[in-house]
Design a protein around this motif. Structure first.
Motif, PDB file in Angstrom:
ATOM      1  N   ARG A   1       0.955   3.327  -7.141  1.00 27.12           N
ATOM      2  CA  ARG A   1       1.942   3.891  -6.232  1.00 27.12           C
ATOM      3  C   ARG A   1       1.302   4.048  -4.862  1.00 27.12           C
ATOM      4  NH1 ARG A   1       6.351   8.877  -6.621  1.00 27.12           N
ATOM      5  NH2 ARG A   1       7.540   8.068  -4.858  1.00 27.12           N
ATOM      6  N   PHE A   2       1.768   3.220  -3.936  1.00 25.60           N
ATOM      7  CA  PHE A   2       1.299   3.282  -2.558  1.00 25.60           C
ATOM      8  C   PHE A   2       2.362   2.630  -1.687  1.00 25.60           C
ATOM      9  CE2 PHE A   2      -0.952   2.692   1.293  1.00 25.60           C
ATOM     10  CZ  PHE A   2      -2.040   3.545   1.287  1.00 25.60           C
ATOM     11  N   ASN A   3       3.093   3.456  -0.981  1.00 26.06           N
ATOM     12  CA  ASN A   3       4.171   2.954  -0.131  1.00 26.06           C
ATOM     13  C   ASN A   3       4.085   3.678   1.199  1.00 26.06           C
ATOM     14  OD1 ASN A   3       6.424   1.752   0.874  1.00 26.06           O
ATOM     15  ND2 ASN A   3       7.876   2.751  -0.491  1.00 26.06           N
ATOM     16  N   ASN A   4       3.140   3.224   2.014  1.00 21.23           N
ATOM     17  CA  ASN A   4       2.877   3.855   3.303  1.00 21.23           C
ATOM     18  C   ASN A   4       2.657   2.767   4.340  1.00 21.23           C
ATOM     19  OD1 ASN A   4       1.633   5.132   5.560  1.00 21.23           O
ATOM     20  ND2 ASN A   4       1.080   6.868   4.262  1.00 21.23           N
ATOM     21  N   ASN A   5       3.657   2.524   5.157  1.00 22.38           N
ATOM     22  CA  ASN A   5       3.575   1.438   6.141  1.00 22.38           C
ATOM     23  C   ASN A   5       2.526   1.692   7.213  1.00 22.38           C
ATOM     24  OD1 ASN A   5       5.631  -0.021   4.885  1.00 22.38           O
ATOM     25  ND2 ASN A   5       7.239   1.050   6.019  1.00 22.38           N
TER      26      ASN A   5
END
Length: 525
Positions: A440-444
């Motif tokens: 889980r990694f959703n950081n633009n």
């Protein structure tokens, strides 16, 4: 004048009304009391450790103010129970908490009876290290007598605690080589070192530890399959220089009772405390301890599940942990500091900070493990997985140490925050790799550069991002994955061959899923 006349008239009416009411005319109870329950079950207690306080509500449903002539235990002054009634402890001396006379109870009213116990199992003739102790609370006598059963399961245990000076009240503290100069140092850590005849924990009786139980140089603490270890507040185990810990649990056929696992938890057995984090300290693998192994253990409700320090360059890993669960910890599930850890089929969930923190460099190899964090009791500062190569002292001076390797293979790293892993380095030697993991990694703002260049196959290979793992029930620490999980079938067969069975000993080689569990089809409610 009108106001004065009005006041006098109202006052006169009030006096007339009160003079007609017989406020203090109590009649004897006729055996018509009602109770909120017919049996008081005090949860399991250890011998000589006081229970929590339980309550019984007693109702007078009648229109009469009544007096209950006596309330007492059937076993009288010899009862191991004690009670108070709405804060009153009853007669003094031997009968205090045992016998009450002329207890008044108004019409349509109720009262509370509070019950607790402390029992020495050696006085009961225990069978198989436990004894069901019963008594009754008797209300009145003769034809008007009513009763309520009181039941407690008492367990015998092995108690390990430091000595205490009767004169000064000073508790014994541990002395060992703290600074690495080869000589013992005095510490403020309350506890004592285990003697040679205490170095094997069996499944015959539970163990209750007060303070820190130390394992000294050249000694090994072994915990056999099915052992149960309970810690008082601010207690734990510390393995010091050249000492070792070997936890040798086994797969359990019953996943409810976990009869063959070694379970380490707090010493409060009441259901209220079953999932409360921070009840005890930690398993502390101090700098210099070696060859620590954990297999089929459940570690829960601690402050830090395992604290492993130092020895990153040792010939064999400082800690090898397999087929084990760590959950409901108030700080970190595993906290490593410049250490070496190998993990397989490891499950961590619900940590107040990070589930797995690999700090100040070191060496870590984690395969087919589930590092999750669905903590919801407070704000947490860190992600499920934290990796860095530095520490700060009290003056904010930065000290770095090489991250020799941090490899996560066929793992799930997920949680209820975003992102759920962090990579922070201050030095150049910072070696890590994620292979065939569900992440889980959703950081633009961070993705695509530095440590988060997910296209760089030197660091990221075959991973799946942000797909739901579909855990069975994260709040209950049931971390199996469903057949629609994003972790299904994404494992690399090379690593599955190294760990061919999941934590439940289900084969994974044909179609390996990421994480500690192979997927299942959940039963529909």
């Amino acid at each position: 004048m009108k106001r004065l006349l009005s006041f006098l008239l109202c006052f006169g009416i009030l006096l007339l009304w009160s003079s007609c009411r017989n406020d203090f005319e109590f009649t004897p109870s006729k055996g018509n009391l009602e109770f909120a329950q017919d049996t008081i079950y005090l949860d399991t207690v250890f011998t000589n450790i006081g229970s929590s306080t339980y309550n019984l509500k007693v109702y007078n449903r009648s229109d009469d103010d009544i007096v209950i002539p006596t309330i007492q235990f059937e076993n009288g002054v010899n009862s191991r129970y004690r009670m108070n009634i709405d804060g009153n402890t009853g007669l003094e001396d031997a009968q205090e908490g045992k016998f009450f006379e002329d207890v008044e109870l108004l019409a349509k009213d109720s009262l509370f009876i509070f019950i607790e116990t402390t029992i020495d199992i050696s006085t009961l003739g225990a069978l198989e290290n436990q004894f069901l102790y019963t008594d009754k609370i008797l209300f009145d006598s003769g034809n008007n007598q009513q009763d309520i059963d009181v039941v407690t399961l008492v367990k015998d245990a092995v108690f390990i605690y430091p000595s205490k000076d009767d004169t000064t009240g000073i508790v014994e503290t541990l002395s060992f080589d703290v600074d690495g100069d080869g000589t013992p140092d005095e510490t403020t850590l309350e506890g004592r070192f285990l003697t040679d005849d205490e170095l094997t924990f069996t499944n015959e009786k539970p163990y209750v530890i007060y303070g820190y139980a130390g394992v000294g140089a050249g000694k090994t603490l072994t915990m056999e399959a099915g052992a149960r270890v309970h810690f008082h507040a601010d207690s734990g185990i510390i393995i010091t220089d050249n000492g070792s810990l070997n936890i040798n649990g086994a797969l359990s056929t019953d996943q409810e009772t976990l009869e063959n696992e070694v379970i380490l938890e707090g010493d409060r057995l009441e259901p209220l405390y079953e999932d409360i984090p921070g009840q005890w300290g930690t398993i502390w693998l101090y700098n210099g301890s070696e060859n620590n192994t954990i297999n089929y253990a459940t570690i829960k409700n601690a402050t830090i599940g395992i604290l492993s320090e130092g020895n990153q360059d040792a010939p064999s890993d400082k800690l090898t942990i397999r087929n084990s669960q760590i959950y409901n910890v108030s700080s970190f599930g595993i906290l490593g500091r410049a250490t070496s850890i190998s993990a397989e089929n490891l499950v961590i969930n619900n940590a107040g900070q990070s589930s797995f923190a690999a700090t100040y460099g070191g060496k870590y190899n984690v395969t087919h493990s589930t590092i999750a964090n669905y903590w919801n009791s407070s704000f947490r500062e860190y992600p499920a997985l934290l990796i860095n190569d530095y520490v700060l002292d009290e003056n904010n001076t930065v000290y770095t140490n090489a991250l020799i390797e941090a490899n996560f293979n066929n793992c799930i790293i997920y949680g209820n925050d975003n992102p759920e892993f962090s990579l922070e380095n201050e030095a150049d030697e910072f070696n890590f790799k994620f292979t065939n993991c569900l992440l889980r990694f959703n950081n633009n703002d961070l993705s695509g550069s530095g440590n988060y260049d997910f296209e760089d196959e030197s660091f990221y290979l075959g991973n799946v991002f942000n797909e739901q793992p579909y855990f069975e029930n994260t709040s209950e620490n049931m971390m199996r994955i469903g057949d629609d999980s994003g972790a299904n079938g994404i494992g690399l067969s090379t690593f599955a061959a190294q760990v061919p069975y999941d934590i439940l000993e289900i084969s994974r080689t044909a179609s390996p899923d990421a994480g500690a569990y192979q997927s299942v089809v959940f039963d529909e409610d």
